[in-house]
Design a protein around this motif. Sequence first.
Motif, PDB file in Angstrom:
ATOM      1  N   GLY A 181      -3.676   8.601  -7.447  1.00  0.00           N
ATOM      2  CA  GLY A 181      -3.752   8.379  -6.002  1.00  0.00           C
ATOM      3  C   GLY A 181      -5.078   7.786  -5.588  1.00  0.00           C
ATOM      4  O   GLY A 181      -6.051   7.795  -6.350  1.00  0.00           O
ATOM      5  N   GLY A 219       9.691   9.346   2.557  1.00  0.00           N
ATOM      6  CA  GLY A 219       9.162   9.658   1.234  1.00  0.00           C
ATOM      7  C   GLY A 219      10.067   9.000   0.210  1.00  0.00           C
ATOM      8  O   GLY A 219      11.297   9.165   0.253  1.00  0.00           O
ATOM      9  N   LEU A 220       9.467   8.239  -0.673  1.00  0.00           N
ATOM     10  CA  LEU A 220      10.270   7.568  -1.702  1.00  0.00           C
ATOM     11  C   LEU A 220      10.110   8.209  -3.058  1.00  0.00           C
ATOM     12  O   LEU A 220      11.051   8.254  -3.849  1.00  0.00           O
ATOM     13  CB  LEU A 220       9.850   6.095  -1.790  1.00  0.00           C
ATOM     14  N   GLU A 276       6.771  13.963   6.724  1.00  0.00           N
ATOM     15  CA  GLU A 276       7.173  12.879   5.818  1.00  0.00           C
ATOM     16  C   GLU A 276       8.341  12.104   6.427  1.00  0.00           C
ATOM     17  O   GLU A 276       9.474  12.595   6.432  1.00  0.00           O
ATOM     18  CB  GLU A 276       7.566  13.471   4.464  1.00  0.00           C
ATOM     19  N   THR A 335       0.839  -1.203   0.000  1.00  0.00           N
ATOM     20  CA  THR A 335       0.000   0.000   0.000  1.00  0.00           C
ATOM     21  C   THR A 335       0.872   1.251   0.000  1.00  0.00           C
ATOM     22  O   THR A 335       0.394   2.340  -0.253  1.00  0.00           O
ATOM     23  CB  THR A 335      -0.946   0.085   1.226  1.00  0.00           C
ATOM     24  N   GLY A 336       2.155   1.116   0.359  1.00  0.00           N
ATOM     25  CA  GLY A 336       3.012   2.306   0.419  1.00  0.00           C
ATOM     26  C   GLY A 336       4.480   1.946   0.524  1.00  0.00           C
ATOM     27  O   GLY A 336       4.899   0.825   0.191  1.00  0.00           O
ATOM     28  N   GLY A 337       5.243   2.920   1.037  1.00  0.00           N
ATOM     29  CA  GLY A 337       6.701   2.816   1.043  1.00  0.00           C
ATOM     30  C   GLY A 337       7.249   1.652   1.866  1.00  0.00           C
ATOM     31  O   GLY A 337       8.309   1.115   1.544  1.00  0.00           O
ATOM     32  N   LEU A 338       6.531   1.266   2.920  1.00  0.00           N
ATOM     33  CA  LEU A 338       6.982   0.130   3.734  1.00  0.00           C
ATOM     34  C   LEU A 338       7.226  -1.098   2.855  1.00  0.00           C
ATOM     35  O   LEU A 338       8.238  -1.798   3.009  1.00  0.00           O
ATOM     36  CB  LEU A 338       5.919  -0.174   4.814  1.00  0.00           C
ATOM     37  N   LYS A 394      -6.791   5.417  -8.533  1.00  0.00           N
ATOM     38  CA  LYS A 394      -6.579   3.969  -8.436  1.00  0.00           C
ATOM     39  C   LYS A 394      -5.143   3.714  -7.987  1.00  0.00           C
ATOM     40  O   LYS A 394      -4.344   4.662  -7.876  1.00  0.00           O
ATOM     41  CB  LYS A 394      -6.841   3.284  -9.774  1.00  0.00           C
ATOM     42  N   LYS A 409      -0.140  13.976   3.309  1.00  0.00           N
ATOM     43  CA  LYS A 409       0.574  14.239   2.059  1.00  0.00           C
ATOM     44  C   LYS A 409       0.385  15.661   1.546  1.00  0.00           C
ATOM     45  O   LYS A 409       0.797  15.986   0.440  1.00  0.00           O
ATOM     46  CB  LYS A 409       0.157  13.215   1.007  1.00  0.00           C
TER      47      LYS A 409
HETATM   48  P1  ADP Z   1       3.891   6.394   1.987  1.00  0.00           P
HETATM   49  O1  ADP Z   1       4.517   5.094   2.348  1.00  0.00           O
HETATM   50  O2  ADP Z   1       3.760   7.352   3.144  1.00  0.00           O
HETATM   51  O3  ADP Z   1       2.599   6.250   1.251  1.00  0.00           O
HETATM   52  P2  ADP Z   1       6.224   6.780   0.256  1.00  0.00           P
HETATM   53  O4  ADP Z   1       6.611   7.913  -0.619  1.00  0.00           O
HETATM   54  O5  ADP Z   1       7.225   6.320   1.250  1.00  0.00           O
HETATM   55  O6  ADP Z   1       4.852   7.183   0.969  1.00  0.00           O
HETATM   56  O7  ADP Z   1       5.875   5.511  -0.639  1.00  0.00           O
HETATM   57  C1  ADP Z   1       4.761   5.474  -1.471  1.00  0.00           C
HETATM   58  C2  ADP Z   1       4.911   4.313  -2.436  1.00  0.00           C
HETATM   59  O8  ADP Z   1       3.620   3.927  -2.898  1.00  0.00           O
HETATM   60  C3  ADP Z   1       5.714   4.664  -3.663  1.00  0.00           C
HETATM   61  O9  ADP Z   1       6.316   3.494  -4.202  1.00  0.00           O
HETATM   62  C4  ADP Z   1       4.620   5.177  -4.617  1.00  0.00           C
HETATM   63  O10 ADP Z   1       5.010   5.096  -5.958  1.00  0.00           O
HETATM   64  C5  ADP Z   1       3.521   4.202  -4.298  1.00  0.00           C
HETATM   65  N1  ADP Z   1       2.164   4.688  -4.561  1.00  0.00           N
HETATM   66  C6  ADP Z   1       1.425   5.542  -3.807  1.00  0.00           C
HETATM   67  N2  ADP Z   1       0.205   5.705  -4.346  1.00  0.00           N
HETATM   68  C7  ADP Z   1       0.178   4.953  -5.467  1.00  0.00           C
HETATM   69  C8  ADP Z   1      -0.808   4.688  -6.480  1.00  0.00           C
HETATM   70  N3  ADP Z   1      -2.010   5.231  -6.424  1.00  0.00           N
HETATM   71  N4  ADP Z   1      -0.481   3.836  -7.477  1.00  0.00           N
HETATM   72  C9  ADP Z   1       0.752   3.264  -7.532  1.00  0.00           C
HETATM   73  N5  ADP Z   1       1.716   3.464  -6.623  1.00  0.00           N
HETATM   74  C10 ADP Z   1       1.437   4.297  -5.606  1.00  0.00           C
END
Ligand code: ADP
Length: 488
Positions: free
Chosen positions: A338, A390-391, A387, A20-23, A364, A315
């Motif tokens: 997003g 942030g990746l 943040e 779902t995210g950066g983790l 999406k 964000k």
């Molecule tokens: P967080 O973990 O706080 O959401 P980060 O910047 O650390 O923020 O990591 C976000 C990750 O999730 C990145 O790899 C980003 O490309 C991905 N990401 C976030 N939203 C989407 C989306 N809607 N579709 C595809 N990838 C997404």
Amino acid sequence: MSKSLKILLAASEGHPFSKTGGLADVMGALPMALYEKNHDVRVILPKYRCVTDCKKAIEPIDIEFNIPVGSDSHKSRLAKSDLAEKVPVYLVGNDFFFNREGIYGTHGTDYKDNAERFIFFCRAILESCKALSFYPDVIHLNDWHTGLVPVYLKSEYAHDENFKSTRTIFSIHNLAYQGNYPADTIKLSGLPDSLFSHDGLEFYNQFSFMKGGLIYSDLLTTMSPTYSKEIMTPELGCGMEGLLKHREQDLSGILNGVDYAEWNPESDPRIIANFSATNLKGKLDCKRDLIQTFSLTVAVDTPIIGMVTRLSEQKGIDLVMDALEEMLNLGAAFVLLGTGSPEHESFFQKAMEKYAGKCGVRIKFDETLSHQIIAGSDLFMVPSRYEPCGLTQMYALKYGTIPLVRAVGGLQDTVKEYQAKTGEGSGFKFNQYEKKALIKSMNKALALYQTQSAWKNLMKNAMEENFGWPRIADQYLQIYQKALRCER
Ligand code: ADP
């Protein structure tokens, strides 16, 4: 050379199995970087339904055990996969808890039994070690979902000789998500009632997974040096600042890395044309492709501002909503990918209609489109309230897409403000969380964009930045070594 370590990384999500995210990105890359340094590295994750979509072979293994959650007993079955056929990945199966549509919930609402689900997972992590006879030197835990592991280790497993030398690291990826549940969750956890106290798991009369990780782990890390300082203040400490200040000597800020095997414009298979700092032609093709994908009607020399983000308060989405019209009036186009809160989603859906041709939106989660936006945009905006690291701004740098960020946490640590006099720097930053500050910074960026030679120089600076995992893995290894020296 110091001895090879047995390392287990545990988290609630990991690329390419669940994300779902950066983790998830960190869990997909850090284990490999540690493996490359000749350590015995393994990963453990829940076996969600989405795991079967990840195009990796998932082999059931003949290991089953029962996990108590409250007065119930739940069977767990382990399956096995890998990262690049090198790092074993164990997947904790239980259909009742994990075979569901979402990871943490659906349609923006968390599952009601997330406390039970992650008590189950925390216990299963330690039972898996026993069943596999894999007793790590270091268990590296990530975020609240794994926060009870050190608590079990120091209570229920305190006299288990097999874990005598095991030390724990707890990494805070986002302090705002704490896993706080009603007080009677202590009963579900099976931990002694005495641990539900001010200097234990109790947090304002709630049971806190995060507090478990923060108190009982041997060492703590978080995702950037600046965030490690910010979380010791009332503004960003989310109520945990006192505890973190108390553990200041045990807390390190280590920046996340970028997996350049996934995020490299020279080899990325998800974008229409590859490019490099010395041959930027492909970047223009990516921009043309982006214009087409989002049905923009702007000329190819119009600066495009991209965002790929969770649509959440964190964000800085309200700031973008406030500034959008002015940004477009300044002559820029805007594309956003997003998902998140319904209000934010509906605002951007409507904005796409209102500013048709200049503003493109997709609500999406789409891995491929995220690469296309990062490659095809000129500027990449991350105006976060806070943040941890942030990746996306680091990915953007590699693709010569200039970050425009708020100077907080990891954004402050990874983006260097452009200096007109010397031509140094990699992006643009603003401090105050207000539209005026964002627009001022954007004006600076858009003015520079008009001078193509200066902009190209800035792109080159950005593309030369290196946040590769090998160096970061060394920093984690130093922390692991330090943990091994901690008293049990
Ligand atoms: P967080 O973990 O706080 O959401 P980060 O910047 O650390 O923020 O990591 C976000 C990750 O999730 C990145 O790899 C980003 O490309 C991905 N990401 C976030 N939203 C989407 C989306 N809607 N579709 C595809 N990838 C997404």
